[in-house]
Design a protein around this motif. Structure first.
Motif, short mmCIF file in Angstrom:
data_model
loop_
_atom_site.label_atom_id
_atom_site.label_comp_id
_atom_site.label_asym_id
_atom_site.label_seq_id
_atom_site.Cartn_x
_atom_site.Cartn_y
_atom_site.Cartn_z
N ILE A 130 1.12 5.00 7.83
CA ILE A 130 1.92 3.99 7.13
C ILE A 130 3.16 4.63 6.48
CG2 ILE A 130 1.91 2.36 5.19
CD1 ILE A 130 -1.07 1.82 5.95
N GLY A 131 2.98 5.78 5.83
CA GLY A 131 4.12 6.46 5.22
C GLY A 131 5.17 6.85 6.26
N SER A 132 4.73 7.32 7.41
CA SER A 132 5.67 7.68 8.48
C SER A 132 6.40 6.45 9.00
CB SER A 132 4.93 8.39 9.61
OG SER A 132 4.47 9.65 9.18
N GLN A 133 5.69 5.33 9.14
CA GLN A 133 6.35 4.09 9.58
C GLN A 133 7.40 3.65 8.56
OE1 GLN A 133 3.35 1.12 10.35
NE2 GLN A 133 2.22 2.48 11.71
N LEU A 134 7.08 3.80 7.29
CA LEU A 134 8.01 3.47 6.23
C LEU A 134 9.28 4.33 6.35
CD1 LEU A 134 8.32 1.67 3.68
CD2 LEU A 134 7.23 3.52 2.40
N VAL B 262 -5.42 4.32 2.17
CA VAL B 262 -4.79 4.12 3.48
C VAL B 262 -3.98 5.34 3.93
CG1 VAL B 262 -4.72 1.61 3.30
CG2 VAL B 262 -2.77 2.96 2.49
N ARG B 263 -4.15 6.46 3.26
CA ARG B 263 -3.44 7.66 3.68
C ARG B 263 -3.95 8.12 5.04
NH1 ARG B 263 -3.46 10.57 -2.16
NH2 ARG B 263 -1.93 9.15 -3.08
N VAL C 60 0.82 -1.22 0.00
CA VAL C 60 0.00 0.00 0.00
C VAL C 60 0.85 1.27 0.00
CG1 VAL C 60 -2.01 -1.11 1.07
CG2 VAL C 60 -0.24 -0.07 2.52
N SER C 61 2.16 1.11 0.17
CA SER C 61 3.03 2.27 0.18
C SER C 61 4.42 1.83 -0.24
CB SER C 61 3.09 2.88 1.59
OG SER C 61 3.83 4.08 1.61
#
Length: 156
Positions: A103-107, A98-99, A65-66
């Motif tokens: 999730i992006g910050s975890q990545l 899923v924004r 998803v990212s």
């Protein structure tokens, strides 16, 4: 789950790259997906084996998803110090559904730890204006603008 991409992820990465581009510029949707798919697949197969590109993915319920593409840039050695490579980050994308779930910050946090573990000197990214707050929340700061030379090919 956050991990490095594998060859099994190529079809999904191609689709996400297409979606990312069309989301930012709907007119590009008139391009041939098949031509893009061929070019992007060739790039990804090479990128996943050349130890220069590292493509990070985040999965939710078994589906990517990212993602973030990172390129390792080696610097010319300097006398009097150990020279460490730096990281160029590009094509950071999270699927719209899923924004704002972190999730992006975890990545990015996983990538930051990888940068520290490998003693890379720094990471750079050229974000869109809309993405600047995301990067600032994740520890990025403005730096002096680099100089660039445009060959004219970039706008074709």
């Amino acid at each position: 789950m956050i991990r490095l991409a594998t060859e099994a992820d190529i079809a999904r990465l191609v689709t996400m790259r297409w979606d990312f581009t069309i989301e930012g510029d709907p007119a590009k949707g008139e391009a041939s997906f098949l031509e893009f798919e061929e070019e992007c697949t060739t790039f990804l197969k090479d990128a996943l084996t050349n130890n220069r590109w590292f493509i990070w993915v985040a999965e939710k319920e078994g589906r990517i998803v990212s993602h973030t593409y990172t390129e390792l840039v080696h610097k010319v050695p300097r006398p009097g110090r150990v020279t460490h490579p730096f990281l160029f980050m590009t094509n950071v994308y999270t699927s719209p559904e899923v924004r704002n779930e972190g999730i992006g910050s975890q990545l990015l946090q996983s990538i930051h730890q990888w940068i520290k573990d490998n003693q890379f000197e720094f990471a750079i990214v050229w974000p869109s204006d809309e993405a600047v707050p995301f990067y600032k929340r994740n520890g990025y700061q403005r730096c002096a603008e680099p100089l660039e030379f445009l060959s004219g090919k970039a706008n074709e």
